[in-house]
Scaffold this active site. Structure first.
Site, PDB file in Angstrom:
ATOM      1  N   ALA A  66      -3.302 -10.635 -33.984  1.00 48.22           N
ATOM      2  CA  ALA A  66      -2.434 -10.721 -35.154  1.00 48.22           C
ATOM      3  C   ALA A  66      -3.297 -11.188 -36.322  1.00 48.22           C
ATOM      4  O   ALA A  66      -4.338 -11.825 -36.124  1.00 48.22           O
ATOM      5  CB  ALA A  66      -1.304 -11.703 -34.888  1.00 48.22           C
ATOM      6  N   GLY A 111      -3.109 -10.613 -30.017  1.00 44.06           N
ATOM      7  CA  GLY A 111      -2.106  -9.546 -30.139  1.00 44.06           C
ATOM      8  C   GLY A 111      -2.646  -8.179 -29.725  1.00 44.06           C
ATOM      9  O   GLY A 111      -1.867  -7.289 -29.358  1.00 44.06           O
ATOM     10  N   GLU A 114      -2.279  -8.120 -26.077  1.00 38.83           N
ATOM     11  CA  GLU A 114      -0.836  -8.005 -25.837  1.00 38.83           C
ATOM     12  C   GLU A 114      -0.338  -6.578 -26.077  1.00 38.83           C
ATOM     13  O   GLU A 114       0.496  -6.072 -25.334  1.00 38.83           O
ATOM     14  CB  GLU A 114      -0.090  -9.015 -26.725  1.00 38.83           C
ATOM     15  CG  GLU A 114      -0.390 -10.450 -26.309  1.00 38.83           C
ATOM     16  CD  GLU A 114       0.181 -11.487 -27.254  1.00 38.83           C
ATOM     17  OE1 GLU A 114      -0.225 -11.498 -28.433  1.00 38.83           O
ATOM     18  OE2 GLU A 114       1.029 -12.271 -26.818  1.00 38.83           O
ATOM     19  N   GLU A 134      -5.498 -17.613 -28.482  1.00 39.10           N
ATOM     20  CA  GLU A 134      -4.547 -18.309 -29.358  1.00 39.10           C
ATOM     21  C   GLU A 134      -4.650 -19.831 -29.327  1.00 39.10           C
ATOM     22  O   GLU A 134      -4.544 -20.470 -30.372  1.00 39.10           O
ATOM     23  CB  GLU A 134      -3.101 -17.898 -29.013  1.00 39.10           C
ATOM     24  CG  GLU A 134      -2.723 -16.494 -29.471  1.00 39.10           C
ATOM     25  CD  GLU A 134      -3.065 -15.409 -28.468  1.00 39.10           C
ATOM     26  OE1 GLU A 134      -3.809 -15.685 -27.501  1.00 39.10           O
ATOM     27  OE2 GLU A 134      -2.592 -14.272 -28.644  1.00 39.10           O
TER      28      GLU A 134
HETATM   29  N1  CO8 Z   1      -6.961 -11.552 -38.492  1.00 39.56           N
HETATM   30  C1  CO8 Z   1      -7.379 -11.331 -39.760  1.00 39.56           C
HETATM   31  N2  CO8 Z   1      -8.627 -10.865 -40.065  1.00 39.56           N
HETATM   32  C2  CO8 Z   1      -9.460 -10.629 -39.049  1.00 39.56           C
HETATM   33  C3  CO8 Z   1      -9.069 -10.823 -37.699  1.00 39.56           C
HETATM   34  C4  CO8 Z   1      -7.757 -11.303 -37.446  1.00 39.56           C
HETATM   35  N3  CO8 Z   1      -7.274 -11.478 -36.209  1.00 39.56           N
HETATM   36  N4  CO8 Z   1     -10.126 -10.505 -36.904  1.00 39.56           N
HETATM   37  C5  CO8 Z   1     -11.123 -10.131 -37.737  1.00 39.56           C
HETATM   38  N5  CO8 Z   1     -10.720 -10.190 -39.015  1.00 39.56           N
HETATM   39  C6  CO8 Z   1     -11.491  -9.870 -40.218  1.00 39.56           C
HETATM   40  C7  CO8 Z   1     -12.508 -10.968 -40.529  1.00 39.56           C
HETATM   41  O1  CO8 Z   1     -11.890 -12.038 -41.203  1.00 39.56           O
HETATM   42  C8  CO8 Z   1     -13.486 -10.206 -41.388  1.00 39.56           C
HETATM   43  O2  CO8 Z   1     -12.953 -10.087 -42.670  1.00 39.56           O
HETATM   44  P1  CO8 Z   1     -13.907 -10.263 -43.974  1.00 39.56           P
HETATM   45  O3  CO8 Z   1     -14.915  -9.145 -43.837  1.00 39.56           O
HETATM   46  O4  CO8 Z   1     -12.979 -10.092 -45.121  1.00 39.56           O
HETATM   47  O5  CO8 Z   1     -14.526 -11.612 -43.857  1.00 39.56           O
HETATM   48  C9  CO8 Z   1     -13.490  -8.817 -40.776  1.00 39.56           C
HETATM   49  O6  CO8 Z   1     -12.302  -8.732 -39.996  1.00 39.56           O
HETATM   50  C10 CO8 Z   1     -14.672  -8.593 -39.868  1.00 39.56           C
HETATM   51  O7  CO8 Z   1     -14.694  -9.641 -38.918  1.00 39.56           O
HETATM   52  P2  CO8 Z   1     -16.008 -10.499 -38.608  1.00 39.56           P
HETATM   53  O8  CO8 Z   1     -16.894 -10.554 -39.794  1.00 39.56           O
HETATM   54  O9  CO8 Z   1     -15.577 -11.788 -37.995  1.00 39.56           O
HETATM   55  O10 CO8 Z   1     -16.695  -9.532 -37.519  1.00 39.56           O
HETATM   56  P3  CO8 Z   1     -17.546  -9.959 -36.245  1.00 39.56           P
HETATM   57  O11 CO8 Z   1     -18.040  -8.687 -35.651  1.00 39.56           O
HETATM   58  O12 CO8 Z   1     -18.526 -11.020 -36.578  1.00 39.56           O
HETATM   59  O13 CO8 Z   1     -16.463 -10.625 -35.246  1.00 39.56           O
HETATM   60  C11 CO8 Z   1     -14.367 -10.776 -34.052  1.00 39.56           C
HETATM   61  C12 CO8 Z   1     -15.392  -9.863 -34.758  1.00 39.56           C
HETATM   62  C13 CO8 Z   1     -14.992 -11.382 -32.788  1.00 39.56           C
HETATM   63  C14 CO8 Z   1     -13.185  -9.898 -33.679  1.00 39.56           C
HETATM   64  C15 CO8 Z   1     -13.953 -11.918 -34.999  1.00 39.56           C
HETATM   65  O14 CO8 Z   1     -13.563 -11.354 -36.244  1.00 39.56           O
HETATM   66  C16 CO8 Z   1     -12.830 -12.735 -34.497  1.00 39.56           C
HETATM   67  O15 CO8 Z   1     -13.034 -13.631 -33.681  1.00 39.56           O
HETATM   68  N6  CO8 Z   1     -11.570 -12.463 -34.967  1.00 39.56           N
HETATM   69  C17 CO8 Z   1     -10.417 -13.239 -34.631  1.00 39.56           C
HETATM   70  C18 CO8 Z   1      -9.949 -12.912 -33.236  1.00 39.56           C
HETATM   71  C19 CO8 Z   1      -8.748 -13.740 -32.833  1.00 39.56           C
HETATM   72  O16 CO8 Z   1      -8.805 -14.939 -32.743  1.00 39.56           O
HETATM   73  N7  CO8 Z   1      -7.640 -13.057 -32.563  1.00 39.56           N
HETATM   74  C20 CO8 Z   1      -6.430 -13.677 -32.128  1.00 39.56           C
HETATM   75  C21 CO8 Z   1      -5.549 -13.949 -33.294  1.00 39.56           C
HETATM   76  S1  CO8 Z   1      -4.114 -14.886 -32.809  1.00 39.56           S
HETATM   77  C22 CO8 Z   1      -3.056 -13.710 -32.221  1.00 39.56           C
HETATM   78  O17 CO8 Z   1      -3.378 -12.566 -32.077  1.00 39.56           O
HETATM   79  C23 CO8 Z   1      -1.690 -14.199 -31.904  1.00 39.56           C
HETATM   80  C24 CO8 Z   1      -0.756 -13.063 -31.494  1.00 39.56           C
HETATM   81  C25 CO8 Z   1       0.635 -13.573 -31.407  1.00 39.56           C
HETATM   82  C26 CO8 Z   1       1.193 -13.899 -32.751  1.00 39.56           C
HETATM   83  C27 CO8 Z   1       2.487 -14.554 -32.676  1.00 39.56           C
HETATM   84  C28 CO8 Z   1       3.206 -14.560 -34.023  1.00 39.56           C
HETATM   85  C29 CO8 Z   1       3.603 -15.892 -34.507  1.00 39.56           C
END
Ligand code: CO8
Length: 260
Positions: A66, A111, A114, A134
């Site tokens: 998400a 997500g 999921e 999460e």
């Molecule tokens: N949300 C928003 N932006 C994201 C997300 C995300 N989940 N993942 C990546 N991005 C964005 C980064 O912020 C970045 O943006 P910008 O270029 O503007 O800085 C761009 O994508 C590229 O990402 P990275 O530079 O970080 O790329 P890397 O190759 O270094 O890393 C990763 C890739 C490993 C995927 C890393 O971006 C990461 O760890 N992302 C977050 C992953 C995460 O924690 N996901 C779980 C989120 S929580 C969730 O999903 C809950 C679901 C249930 C919700 C319930 C509702 C209430």
């Protein structure tokens, strides 16, 4: 159909839904979830479509969760609303009476994992990465992950992955039964399409009834589940595809299923 955050392509009997926010690693925000819901409704209503593939645009990410920027300011009631919305959308994939194949082409985090779990069959690229991260963000899986992960891989493994937020690769996901097959990234879509073609060659109503029987039956006791199966078997007997399938066997020819 025109969307901003996803794409929906149709090839013959196949629909391919791609989450299309590569700059945000295909993270799911409110608009993306709403568009996904519209797309599933469209696929449901299209009698030509027999199978759907779900994937992520680009070569790096299926869905990286998400959208964290979107979730950061959420109040408790807004968080509850967003979780409800995501759960409802993912449930549409599960309830669709057509098989859904996840082609997991990279990060399937939070997500994203999921979403993959709400599909019927998961194929992963060798580069795919799975996690429920999460708790490392101060929340819990909220798009069905606390429920589907233990049902898929067992309670103990699901709790360990959820409590530790550990990241696992495609081979480990295969080993624990989270994915059905692992392929080199460049072969993933071809393999997903091959699988879709094989499924599409079978009687579509029977495939849909089988999906219903498996999904519903898993949620109830075994005797109730047997009743669901025999109900669905009875429904198959009301189809012309059943007559065609069995007549074709007797006549030693290939069946021509009409989805009726
Ligand atoms: N949300 C928003 N932006 C994201 C997300 C995300 N989940 N993942 C990546 N991005 C964005 C980064 O912020 C970045 O943006 P910008 O270029 O503007 O800085 C761009 O994508 C590229 O990402 P990275 O530079 O970080 O790329 P890397 O190759 O270094 O890393 C990763 C890739 C490993 C995927 C890393 O971006 C990461 O760890 N992302 C977050 C992953 C995460 O924690 N996901 C779980 C989120 S929580 C969730 O999903 C809950 C679901 C249930 C919700 C319930 C509702 C209430």
């Amino acid at each position: 159909m025109e969307f901003e955050n996803i794409s929906l392509e149709k090839e013959d009997y196949l629909a391919i839904l791609s989450i299309n926010r590569p700059k945000a690693m295909n993270a799911l925000n409110l608009e993306t979830l709403c568009e996904m819901e519209v797309a599933v409704k469209n696929v449901k209503a299209d009698p030509n479509i027999k199978v759907m593939i779900v994937t992520g645009t680009g070569e790096k990410s299926f869905v990286a969760g998400a959208d964290i920027n979107f979730m950061l300011p959420l109040s408790p009631s807004e968080g509850r609303f967003f979780s409800d919305l995501g759960e409802r959308v993912m449930r549409q994939f599960e309830l669709l009476e057509k098989p859904v194949i996840a082609a997991v082409n990279g990060f399937a985090l939070g997500g994203g994992c999921e979403l993959a779990m709400s599909c019927d069959i998961r194929l992963a690229s060798e580069t795919a990465i799975f996690a429920q991260p999460e708790v490392g963000l101060g929340v819990i899986p909220g798009f069905g992950g606390t429920q589907r992960l233990p049902r898929l891989i067992g309670e103990g493994r699901a709790k360990e992955l959820t409590y530790t937020a550990d990241v696992i690769n495609a081979q480990e996901a295969y080993r624990i039964g989270l994915v059905n097959h692992v392929y080199p990234l460049e072969q993933l879509m071809d393999e997903a399409k091959k699988l879709a073609k094989k499924i599409a060659s079978k009687a579509p109503l029977a495939v849909g009834y089988a999906k219903h029987a498996i999904n519903k039956g898993l949620q109830v006791d075994i005797d109730t589940a047997m009743g669901i199966e025999s109900d669905m078997f009875g429904m198959c007997c009301a189809t012309t595809d059943k007559s065609e399938g069995m007549s074709a066997f007797v006549d030693k020819r290939k069946p021509q299923f009409m989805g009726k």
